[in-house]
Design a protein around this motif. Structure first.
Motif, PDB file in Angstrom:
ATOM      1  N   UNK A 189      16.612 -22.222 -24.752  1.00  0.00           N
ATOM      2  CA  UNK A 189      15.909 -21.461 -25.776  1.00  0.00           C
ATOM      3  C   UNK A 189      14.402 -21.643 -25.663  1.00  0.00           C
ATOM      4  N   UNK A 190      13.970 -22.850 -25.326  1.00  0.00           N
ATOM      5  CA  UNK A 190      12.538 -23.131 -25.185  1.00  0.00           C
ATOM      6  C   UNK A 190      11.925 -22.289 -24.079  1.00  0.00           C
ATOM      7  N   UNK A 191      12.653 -22.151 -22.999  1.00  0.00           N
ATOM      8  CA  UNK A 191      12.136 -21.426 -21.833  1.00  0.00           C
ATOM      9  C   UNK A 191      12.569 -19.965 -21.807  1.00  0.00           C
ATOM     10  N   UNK A 192      13.297 -19.531 -22.832  1.00  0.00           N
ATOM     11  CA  UNK A 192      13.823 -18.170 -22.890  1.00  0.00           C
ATOM     12  C   UNK A 192      14.647 -17.833 -21.646  1.00  0.00           C
ATOM     13  N   UNK A 193      15.493 -18.776 -21.250  1.00  0.00           N
ATOM     14  CA  UNK A 193      16.302 -18.568 -20.055  1.00  0.00           C
ATOM     15  C   UNK A 193      17.443 -17.606 -20.346  1.00  0.00           C
ATOM     16  N   UNK A 194      17.679 -16.676 -19.424  1.00  0.00           N
ATOM     17  CA  UNK A 194      18.817 -15.779 -19.467  1.00  0.00           C
ATOM     18  C   UNK A 194      19.736 -16.146 -18.297  1.00  0.00           C
ATOM     19  N   UNK A 195      20.768 -16.935 -18.551  1.00  0.00           N
ATOM     20  CA  UNK A 195      21.611 -17.355 -17.428  1.00  0.00           C
ATOM     21  C   UNK A 195      22.438 -16.202 -16.869  1.00  0.00           C
ATOM     22  N   UNK A 196      22.464 -16.113 -15.540  1.00  0.00           N
ATOM     23  CA  UNK A 196      23.392 -15.220 -14.856  1.00  0.00           C
ATOM     24  C   UNK A 196      24.642 -16.050 -14.557  1.00  0.00           C
ATOM     25  N   UNK A 197      25.781 -15.556 -14.986  1.00  0.00           N
ATOM     26  CA  UNK A 197      27.038 -16.263 -14.778  1.00  0.00           C
ATOM     27  C   UNK A 197      27.895 -15.522 -13.765  1.00  0.00           C
ATOM     28  N   UNK A 198      28.827 -16.248 -13.156  1.00  0.00           N
ATOM     29  CA  UNK A 198      29.846 -15.616 -12.321  1.00  0.00           C
ATOM     30  C   UNK A 198      31.084 -16.499 -12.338  1.00  0.00           C
ATOM     31  N   UNK A 199      32.148 -15.992 -11.714  1.00  0.00           N
ATOM     32  CA  UNK A 199      33.357 -16.796 -11.590  1.00  0.00           C
ATOM     33  C   UNK A 199      33.319 -17.543 -10.261  1.00  0.00           C
ATOM     34  N   UNK A 200      33.601 -18.831 -10.343  1.00  0.00           N
ATOM     35  CA  UNK A 200      33.680 -19.660  -9.142  1.00  0.00           C
ATOM     36  C   UNK A 200      34.813 -20.661  -9.354  1.00  0.00           C
ATOM     37  N   UNK A 201      35.713 -20.732  -8.376  1.00  0.00           N
ATOM     38  CA  UNK A 201      36.884 -21.610  -8.507  1.00  0.00           C
ATOM     39  C   UNK A 201      37.609 -21.364  -9.825  1.00  0.00           C
ATOM     40  N   UNK A 202      37.727 -20.089 -10.171  1.00  0.00           N
ATOM     41  CA  UNK A 202      38.505 -19.612 -11.323  1.00  0.00           C
ATOM     42  C   UNK A 202      37.827 -19.839 -12.676  1.00  0.00           C
ATOM     43  N   UNK A 203      36.601 -20.373 -12.677  1.00  0.00           N
ATOM     44  CA  UNK A 203      35.907 -20.686 -13.926  1.00  0.00           C
ATOM     45  C   UNK A 203      34.623 -19.869 -14.052  1.00  0.00           C
ATOM     46  N   UNK A 204      34.194 -19.653 -15.315  1.00  0.00           N
ATOM     47  CA  UNK A 204      32.892 -19.036 -15.576  1.00  0.00           C
ATOM     48  C   UNK A 204      31.834 -20.120 -15.468  1.00  0.00           C
ATOM     49  N   UNK A 205      30.915 -19.959 -14.525  1.00  0.00           N
ATOM     50  CA  UNK A 205      29.891 -20.982 -14.296  1.00  0.00           C
ATOM     51  C   UNK A 205      28.538 -20.296 -14.089  1.00  0.00           C
ATOM     52  N   UNK A 206      27.432 -21.036 -14.290  1.00  0.00           N
ATOM     53  CA  UNK A 206      26.106 -20.458 -14.025  1.00  0.00           C
ATOM     54  C   UNK A 206      25.935 -20.132 -12.543  1.00  0.00           C
ATOM     55  N   UNK A 207      25.339 -18.979 -12.272  1.00  0.00           N
ATOM     56  CA  UNK A 207      24.969 -18.607 -10.908  1.00  0.00           C
ATOM     57  C   UNK A 207      23.496 -18.920 -10.681  1.00  0.00           C
ATOM     58  N   UNK A 208      22.664 -18.424 -11.589  1.00  0.00           N
ATOM     59  CA  UNK A 208      21.235 -18.731 -11.550  1.00  0.00           C
ATOM     60  C   UNK A 208      20.686 -18.674 -12.974  1.00  0.00           C
ATOM     61  N   UNK A 209      19.578 -19.371 -13.200  1.00  0.00           N
ATOM     62  CA  UNK A 209      18.871 -19.284 -14.474  1.00  0.00           C
ATOM     63  C   UNK A 209      17.605 -18.470 -14.263  1.00  0.00           C
ATOM     64  N   UNK A 210      17.453 -17.408 -15.038  1.00  0.00           N
ATOM     65  CA  UNK A 210      16.327 -16.493 -14.902  1.00  0.00           C
ATOM     66  C   UNK A 210      15.599 -16.431 -16.240  1.00  0.00           C
ATOM     67  N   UNK A 211      14.281 -16.228 -16.194  1.00  0.00           N
ATOM     68  CA  UNK A 211      13.476 -16.355 -17.405  1.00  0.00           C
ATOM     69  C   UNK A 211      13.601 -15.174 -18.367  1.00  0.00           C
ATOM     70  N   UNK A 212      13.834 -13.970 -17.859  1.00  0.00           N
ATOM     71  CA  UNK A 212      13.900 -12.804 -18.738  1.00  0.00           C
ATOM     72  C   UNK A 212      15.064 -11.907 -18.339  1.00  0.00           C
TER      73      UNK A 212
END
Length: 282
Positions: free
Chosen positions: A183-206
């Motif tokens: 929240x401090x950095x206004x991160x918008x996480x990009x998620x994807x499925x990996x090994x059957x789970x929802x996990x972060x792919x990358x953290x992007x600022x906007x």
């Protein structure tokens, strides 16, 4: 020739008219508000769900179909079919796959093949629609399962942009430290499925940068004249989804671009405002 039924759980979010047209059977998962349980796609629709979430302090819970419901469905299908192929959402986020396997062992007169999509929503629907196409052409269960496995091996990219980190935290997907920093950095996480789970792919600022990153990933995988199926998925962000879909239609001229949605079960985990983009080359 074996007659094969195609079954999906509700989280593929295939519209009812398409299920009817392609002879696809759907069994719903459940979303639970306090003591009230609703079968998604049957007893609660997506807009009603998000409206209820906005009024409640606690997030709803979700649950898989009862094994008795699966057994009852298979017994009914056994009157008309020799085999069934069921495509489930990822076994990493739901017990639906395991329950379906157990139900198949309890019912005589029909051979059930259960396919773990290892994902959900539109990518899961890609598998379901392929299975229905093959079944309509007379393929047996083993042939359909082999084709679905080949699709999985080829890969179905899917990326999700979550709008509200607080929602992920309430659902147990982020701890307090991650929430505070995000929240401090206004991160918008990009998620994807990996090994059957929802996990972060990358953290992007906007959000704008996150969408650009997903577009870049598409450019790495698709040529502008490739034949492909693309789905834009949204949770009450239809205007954004329409805008994205139009941009993609203009860019990938031979692609079939459609709009889908995150229904109650998956929406419980991702939250209102989420967006997703997925594609498969033909």
């Amino acid at each position: 020739m074996s007659k094969v039924a195609v079954i999906t759980d509700s989280t593929s979010y295939i519209p009812e008219h398409i299920r009817s047209e392609k002879n696809i059977v759907m069994i719903p998962l459940n979303v639970i508000f306090d003591i009230e349980t609703y079968k998604e796609e049957a007893e609660i629709k997506v807009d009603d769900f998000y409206e209820m979430v906005s009024r409640e302090e606690k997030l709803p819970k979700t649950s898989q179909p009862a094994i008795g419901e699966l057994v009852e469905l298979l017994e009914e299908l056994s009157k008309d079919y020799d085999e069934a192929v069921m495509i489930t959402l990822s076994s990493g986020i739901s017990g639906t796959y395991q329950s379906a396997v157990a139900a198949g062992e309890m019912v005589e007169g029909i051979s059930l093949h259960v396919f773990d999509s290892e994902i959900s929503c539109s990518p899961q629907a890609f598998y379901v629609l392929k299975a229905a196409e093959l079944a309509s052409k007379g393929a047996n269960g083993y042939d359909i399962m082999n084709e679905l496995l080949q699709m999985k091996n080829n890969g179905i990219p899917a990326y999700f942009l979550v709008d509200d980190l607080n929602h992920l935290h309430r659902g147990g997907r982020l701890n307090i430290a991650q929430l505070f920093v995000g929240n401090l950095l206004q991160i918008k996480p990009i998620l994807h499925f990996e090994n059957k789970m929802i996990v972060p792919f990358e953290k992007v600022r906007t959000k704008k940068k996150a969408l650009k990153r997903i577009f870049d990933l598409m450019d790495e995988d698709l040529n502008t004249d490739d034949w492909a199926t693309i789905s834009v998925i949204h949770a009450k962000r239809e205007d954004d989804a329409v805008e994205i879909a139009e941009e993609l239609r203009g860019k990938f001229v031979n692609a079939d671009v459609s709009i889908s949605y995150f229904g109650p079960v998956i929406g419980t985990h991702l939250g209102e405002g989420s967006l997703g983009i997925t594609w498969i080359k033909e």
